[in-house]
Design a protein around this motif. Structure first.
Motif: not given
Length: 236
Positions: A44-46, A50-51, A168-173, A175-176
């Motif tokens: 949910t937070a991710w 997200r845009i 992988f981890v960095a992209s989720m910060i 919303g991507r």
């Protein structure tokens, strides 16, 4: 409409990251919805960061999950991913009972492999198709191959392995996913290949007549205990 449950008893297996990445990959071809049943709310937070408007985040509750899924089907959604909490609970069994496919992300470590038996038991009790995804693997590590062999004794292992990379981890910060931050990178290629395999598996599954439930014992689980997965060593 197909429903995919991403579940594992072990915390840190990468359920949320895998759910988000597969949903973004799938959304390129049609309407996809995400449901978060984990009280921690990481998915949910991710999504709130997200845009992009896809995939769609669906508000759903465990008490009305069957009705919520039926409503999504009526709205024209073709695919739903459900992220679950890292535990073996009645809630997880309910989600599995509604799924067409149960994806079990597993890191190639002895602790993860020992823990996966309870999740296997729940999926088998509900008579659901399972797919193991080896996640967070070290490139060319001996343990990864051993994990694949051990898991293959209990079900299908996805031929694509997701390796442990910082993107992988960095992209989720924000919303991507790596499909959007590094679309030409190795991680994005792994996700695309994995999704192609999952999509093919879903296409081959029989069409279900309804969202059926499974009987629970007094503790909320199936009666059979699945043996632990052995044969994997800590050496790499």
């Amino acid at each position: 409409m197909r429903v995919v449950a991403v579940t594992s008893q072990k915390g840190g297996s990468g359920k949320t990251t895998l759910s988000g990445h597969l949903a973004v990959a799938a959304a390129a071809a049609g309407p996809v919805a995400l449901i978060d049943t984990d009280p921690q709310g990481s998915l949910t937070a991710w999504w709130n960061e997200r845009i992009s408007k896809t995939p769609v985040f669906a508000q759903a509750s465990l008490a009305s999950l069957g009705d919520d899924l039926a409503h999504l089907k009526e709205q024209g959604f073709k695919l739903v991913f459900i992220d679950t909490p890292p535990a073996i609970t009645r809630a997880n069994q309910l989600v599995i009972s509604k799924a067409d496919l149960v994806i079990i992300p597993t890191r190639p470590s002895p602790h993860d492999l020992r823990a996966v038996g309870a999740t296997i038991d729940m999926a088998e009790k509900a008579d659901k198709a399972m797919l193991f995804v080896i996640n967070g693997a070290t490139v060319r590590a001996k343990l990864t191959g051993e994990a694949a062999i051990a898991l293959s004794q209990h079900g299908t292992v996805a031929p694509t392995i997701l390796h442990n990379r910082q993107d992988f981890v960095a992209s989720m910060i924000d919303g991507r996913t790596v499909l959007e931050t590094h679309p030409s990178g190795k991680s994005a290629k792994e996700v695309k290949t994995l999704w192609a395999y999952v999509e093919d598996r879903l296409r081959r599954l029989p069409v279900k007549a309804s969202f059926k439930t499974v009987p629970l014992n007094k503790a909320g689980f199936g009666n059979r205990t699945h043996p632990p997965i052995d044969g994997v060593h800590a050496s790499q």
